[in-house]
Write an enzyme that holds these catalytic residues in place. Structure first.
Site, mmCIF file in Angstrom:
data_model
loop_
_atom_site.group_PDB
_atom_site.id
_atom_site.type_symbol
_atom_site.label_atom_id
_atom_site.label_comp_id
_atom_site.label_asym_id
_atom_site.label_seq_id
_atom_site.Cartn_x
_atom_site.Cartn_y
_atom_site.Cartn_z
ATOM 1 N N ARG A 1 21.301 -14.032 116.296
ATOM 2 C CA ARG A 1 22.432 -14.516 115.495
ATOM 3 C C ARG A 1 22.868 -15.938 115.830
ATOM 4 N NH1 ARG A 1 24.523 -11.496 111.039
ATOM 5 N NH2 ARG A 1 24.455 -9.300 111.557
ATOM 6 N N GLY B 1 39.622 2.740 100.834
ATOM 7 C CA GLY B 1 38.545 2.269 101.703
ATOM 8 C C GLY B 1 38.653 0.782 102.012
ATOM 9 N N TYR B 2 37.491 0.171 102.275
ATOM 10 C CA TYR B 2 37.436 -1.241 102.643
ATOM 11 C C TYR B 2 37.904 -2.138 101.497
ATOM 12 C CZ TYR B 2 35.104 -0.202 107.022
ATOM 13 O OH TYR B 2 34.830 0.244 108.287
ATOM 14 N N VAL B 3 37.757 -1.668 100.251
ATOM 15 C CA VAL B 3 38.224 -2.471 99.116
ATOM 16 C C VAL B 3 39.651 -2.080 98.732
ATOM 17 C CG1 VAL B 3 37.852 -3.003 96.666
ATOM 18 C CG2 VAL B 3 35.902 -2.887 98.222
ATOM 19 N N GLU C 1 33.957 -8.459 103.779
ATOM 20 C CA GLU C 1 34.582 -7.835 104.943
ATOM 21 C C GLU C 1 34.632 -8.849 106.087
ATOM 22 O OE1 GLU C 1 32.898 -3.932 105.772
ATOM 23 O OE2 GLU C 1 32.787 -3.598 103.612
ATOM 24 N N ALA D 1 23.451 -10.487 94.298
ATOM 25 C CA ALA D 1 22.002 -10.684 94.360
ATOM 26 C C ALA D 1 21.683 -12.123 94.785
ATOM 27 C CB ALA D 1 21.368 -10.367 93.000
ATOM 28 N N PHE D 2 22.421 -13.099 94.240
ATOM 29 C CA PHE D 2 22.184 -14.507 94.597
ATOM 30 C C PHE D 2 22.507 -14.762 96.077
ATOM 31 C CE2 PHE D 2 21.393 -17.716 91.155
ATOM 32 C CZ PHE D 2 20.945 -16.805 90.211
ATOM 33 N N CYS E 1 27.200 -3.587 100.015
ATOM 34 C CA CYS E 1 26.969 -4.097 98.647
ATOM 35 C C CYS E 1 25.581 -4.666 98.355
ATOM 36 C CB CYS E 1 27.994 -5.173 98.335
ATOM 37 S SG CYS E 1 29.614 -4.495 98.027
HETATM 38 C C1 UDX Z 1 29.460 -9.270 100.219
HETATM 39 C C2 UDX Z 1 29.878 -10.446 99.320
HETATM 40 O O1 UDX Z 1 29.961 -11.645 100.120
HETATM 41 C C3 UDX Z 1 31.209 -10.167 98.651
HETATM 42 O O2 UDX Z 1 31.554 -11.216 97.741
HETATM 43 C C4 UDX Z 1 31.104 -8.838 97.904
HETATM 44 O O3 UDX Z 1 32.353 -8.518 97.347
HETATM 45 C C5 UDX Z 1 30.641 -7.716 98.821
HETATM 46 O O4 UDX Z 1 29.413 -8.070 99.472
HETATM 47 P P1 UDX Z 1 30.130 -8.430 102.653
HETATM 48 O O5 UDX Z 1 28.920 -7.561 102.535
HETATM 49 O O6 UDX Z 1 31.419 -7.798 103.045
HETATM 50 O O7 UDX Z 1 30.420 -9.163 101.265
HETATM 51 O O8 UDX Z 1 29.852 -9.594 103.716
HETATM 52 P P2 UDX Z 1 29.019 -10.966 103.681
HETATM 53 O O9 UDX Z 1 29.774 -11.984 104.422
HETATM 54 O O10 UDX Z 1 28.575 -11.344 102.320
HETATM 55 O O11 UDX Z 1 27.739 -10.614 104.583
HETATM 56 C C6 UDX Z 1 26.743 -9.696 104.156
HETATM 57 C C7 UDX Z 1 25.595 -9.686 105.143
HETATM 58 O O12 UDX Z 1 24.875 -10.911 105.116
HETATM 59 C C8 UDX Z 1 26.026 -9.504 106.606
HETATM 60 O O13 UDX Z 1 25.131 -8.621 107.240
HETATM 61 C C9 UDX Z 1 25.936 -10.900 107.185
HETATM 62 O O14 UDX Z 1 25.712 -10.918 108.573
HETATM 63 C C10 UDX Z 1 24.741 -11.449 106.419
HETATM 64 N N1 UDX Z 1 24.762 -12.915 106.334
HETATM 65 C C11 UDX Z 1 25.744 -13.565 105.661
HETATM 66 C C12 UDX Z 1 23.743 -13.636 106.919
HETATM 67 O O15 UDX Z 1 22.807 -13.076 107.519
HETATM 68 N N2 UDX Z 1 23.755 -15.000 106.802
HETATM 69 C C13 UDX Z 1 24.732 -15.678 106.138
HETATM 70 O O16 UDX Z 1 24.665 -16.920 106.075
HETATM 71 C C14 UDX Z 1 25.771 -14.930 105.552
HETATM 72 P P1 ADP Z 2 34.529 0.676 99.567
HETATM 73 O O1 ADP Z 2 33.843 -0.197 100.585
HETATM 74 O O2 ADP Z 2 33.916 0.535 98.194
HETATM 75 O O3 ADP Z 2 36.019 0.531 99.555
HETATM 76 P P2 ADP Z 2 34.763 3.163 101.086
HETATM 77 O O4 ADP Z 2 33.726 4.211 101.330
HETATM 78 O O5 ADP Z 2 35.300 2.381 102.225
HETATM 79 O O6 ADP Z 2 34.152 2.190 99.957
HETATM 80 O O7 ADP Z 2 36.023 3.822 100.350
HETATM 81 C C1 ADP Z 2 35.969 4.644 99.223
HETATM 82 C C2 ADP Z 2 37.039 5.721 99.342
HETATM 83 O O8 ADP Z 2 37.106 6.440 98.101
HETATM 84 C C3 ADP Z 2 36.752 6.792 100.423
HETATM 85 O O9 ADP Z 2 37.827 6.831 101.340
HETATM 86 C C4 ADP Z 2 36.625 8.118 99.632
HETATM 87 O O10 ADP Z 2 37.189 9.222 100.318
HETATM 88 C C5 ADP Z 2 37.423 7.799 98.373
HETATM 89 N N1 ADP Z 2 37.060 8.629 97.209
HETATM 90 C C6 ADP Z 2 35.831 8.821 96.689
HETATM 91 N N2 ADP Z 2 35.892 9.624 95.591
HETATM 92 C C7 ADP Z 2 37.194 9.955 95.419
HETATM 93 C C8 ADP Z 2 37.907 10.778 94.481
HETATM 94 N N3 ADP Z 2 37.270 11.372 93.469
HETATM 95 N N4 ADP Z 2 39.239 10.921 94.625
HETATM 96 C C9 ADP Z 2 39.884 10.289 95.641
HETATM 97 N N5 ADP Z 2 39.281 9.503 96.559
HETATM 98 C C10 ADP Z 2 37.958 9.335 96.461
#
Ligand code: UDX
Ligand code: ADP
Length: 474
Positions: free
Chosen positions: A450, A14-16, A176, A232-233, A283
């Site tokens: 924005r 996925g995204y991570v 992201e 959270a912070f 998150c």
């Molecule tokens: C977050 C954390 O930053 C990252 O460390 C963690 O691993 C996953 O969660 P992410 O959710 O991908 O990352 O993006 P982030 O840039 O943190 O933005 C989160 C949300 O806050 C977005 O909707 C963004 O638009 C909003 N945001 C961010 C604001 O409204 N204002 C800001 O100043 C920063």
């Molecule tokens: P993240 O942002 O945490 O990376 P995503 O939803 O983008 O979350 O990705 C998580 C991925 O994990 C998905 O593509 C999903 O299909 C996969 N996944 C979840 N459970 C299992 C599992 N038991 N075995 C293999 N893949 C899995």
């Protein structure tokens, strides 16, 4: 001492999982990395020869994938083989908030984590290092360990070769939209665990491109808790600045000036002070809800209430924006057309999980308007999954509004009464108001949530402008 590692497997593409394994593969050519996922379509997209079809959009990702895919990074649906062969297994699966049962609406659903642990217990051979990368509640490592221990014990009874597992917590802090640069140059890498050999083995991998002083080690629980608290912070900062936006609107102050003035205090810092329609993403909300759940569990009611307010402000901000749009458009938007610019939860991603656009569009549709939705990277199907019925399959007798997906900004704006900017894509910095003034209904409105719109240019062509937190435009 560390263990020599050759093969890595990551469960979850996925995204991570995708970007983080791509960067490890890039920086450690001596490692073979297999990213596995149960989702066949997703893996096919990761393997697509057309790099525009990768399942996620991240600046810089295509280039890294081009270098490493099928060199030492592989994407596959073969869970068993890759788990069996791996010396180190990362878990990067999703852990959404539980929708039913005990803890519904707050606790994380660990069923995917549990099924990964069972898969590993079933198929792993010999000793393995298990690294949890998913954002998870504190003490999840214990759950994984208990499951794996039970598999080891069973194998002992069956006189099979005993497996041994070391569990590490290695939370991923990437955001992201900036994932590749965050992974290549992180503020810190955090490794939690008890087994020194396992910790050193993971550390060795990161040392290929990250300075030792940035790699910190803690016990398992501190590492897991740190990820929740960091999110959270960060979310709290956004709710804090957003809570001040209506005060600026009512008093004539400007939230951006306030943010600059407070951010120059080095104790506060200038980052993460952009006001907006509220935080989204996979998150922040989930992690705060987890924190609230854990605090309630330990009887810390006041602490739980304190953090819950961060989410309350986020919801309130989104509701407030809809009220303002309706009010400015003469108290009704029924049968009016609105151009929604941006549906992703932030710029530079195609992710819409928890995007403020979802709630705001749903509320606007309740008012009976028509939405033309444009986003440079989000597709129609994703929007349909959140908003449901669109214009094509709408029942004419319902009073609810409807939406269409548009493939250009001009198409979205055509015939609209108002433009509503919901994501901070740079494409929205230089909107062609001269052209829009000819194709929109007047009075034409721009609602900028924005701080990306060129207000001067909009006003020059007769637009009425409302900008979040800007007392001069109200
Ligand atoms: C977050 C954390 O930053 C990252 O460390 C963690 O691993 C996953 O969660 P992410 O959710 O991908 O990352 O993006 P982030 O840039 O943190 O933005 C989160 C949300 O806050 C977005 O909707 C963004 O638009 C909003 N945001 C961010 C604001 O409204 N204002 C800001 O100043 C920063
Ligand atoms: P993240 O942002 O945490 O990376 P995503 O939803 O983008 O979350 O990705 C998580 C991925 O994990 C998905 O593509 C999903 O299909 C996969 N996944 C979840 N459970 C299992 C599992 N038991 N075995 C293999 N893949 C899995």
């Amino acid at each position: 001492m560390e263990k020599k590692i050759r093969k890595i497997c990551c469960i979850g593409a996925g995204y991570v999982g995708g970007p983080s394994m791509a960067v490890i593969a890039d920086r450690c050519p001596y490692l073979d990395i297999n990213v596995i996922d149960k989702n066949i379509e997703r893996i096919a997209k990761w393997n697509s020869t057309n790099l525009e079809e990768l399942p996620i959009y991240e600046p810089g990702l295509k280039e890294v994938i081009k270098r490493v895919r099928n060199r030492n990074l592989f994407f596959s649906n073969d869970l068993e083989k890759n788990i069996a062969e791996a010396d180190m297994i990362f878990i990067s699966v999703n852990t959404p908030t539980k929708s039913r049962g005990i803890g519904a609406g707050q606790a994380s659903d660990l069923k995917w984590i549990e099924s990964c642990a069972r898969l590993i217990g079933e198929h792993s051979i010999g000793s393995s290092i298990i690294v949890e990368k998913s954002t998870i509640p504190v003490k999840t490592a214990q759950t994984i360990k208990s499951i794996l221990d039970s598999y080891s014990f069973k194998k002992t009874l069956d006189n099979e070769k005993i497996k041994s597992f070391s569990i590490l917590s290695n939370p991923e802090f990437l955001a992201e939209g900036t994932a590749i640069s965050d992974l290549e140059n992180p503020d810190r890498v955090l490794i939690g665990g008890e087994d020194e050999m396992a910790i050193n083995t993971l550390k060795e991998i990161y040392l290929n491109w990250i300075k030792g002083s940035k790699i910190i080690t803690t016990d398992l629980w501190s590492s897991e808790l740190s990820k929740l608290i960091a999110n959270a912070f960060l979310a709290q900062r956004i709710s804090s600045i957003n809570s001040i936006t209506p005060l600026c609107e009512l008093t004539g102050a400007n939230i951006n000036d306030v943010a600059i003035a407070i951010g120059m205090d080095s104790r506060i810092g200038k980052y993460f002070l952009n006001s907006g329609p509220g935080f989204g993403g996979s998150c922040f909300k989930k992690d705060i809800l987890n924190l609230v759940y854990i605090c309630n569990h330990y009887g810390l009611i006041e602490v739980a209430d304190y953090w819950e307010k961060v989410i309350d402000i986020n919801n309130w901000q989104q509701k407030r924006l809809t009220r303002i749009i309706v009010e400015k458009l003469f108290g009704t938007i029924s049968e009016k057309k609105l151009a929604i610019l941006g549906f992703a939860f932030k710029a530079n991603t195609n992710d819409i999980r928890e995007s403020p656009a979802i709630r705001i569009c749903k509320d606007l549709l309740e008012e009976g308007c028509y939405l033309n939705i444009f986003d440079p990277k989000v597709n129609e199907l994703q929007i349909k999954e959140e908003l449901g019925v669109n214009d094509k399959d709408r029942l004419p007798e319902t009073n609810r509004g409807s939406w269409v997906f548009t493939s250009s900004i001009t198409q979205a704006v055509n015939g609209a009464d108002a433009i509503v900017v919901l994501t901070d894509w740079s494409e929205f910095n230089n909107l062609n108001f001269e052209n829009f003034s000819k194709i929109m209904r007047s009075p034409s409105w721009v609602f900028d949530t924005r701080n990306v719109v060129n207000v001067k240019a909009a006003k020059l062509y007769g637009f009425k402008v409302w900008k979040l937190g800007d007392g001069s435009t109200n």
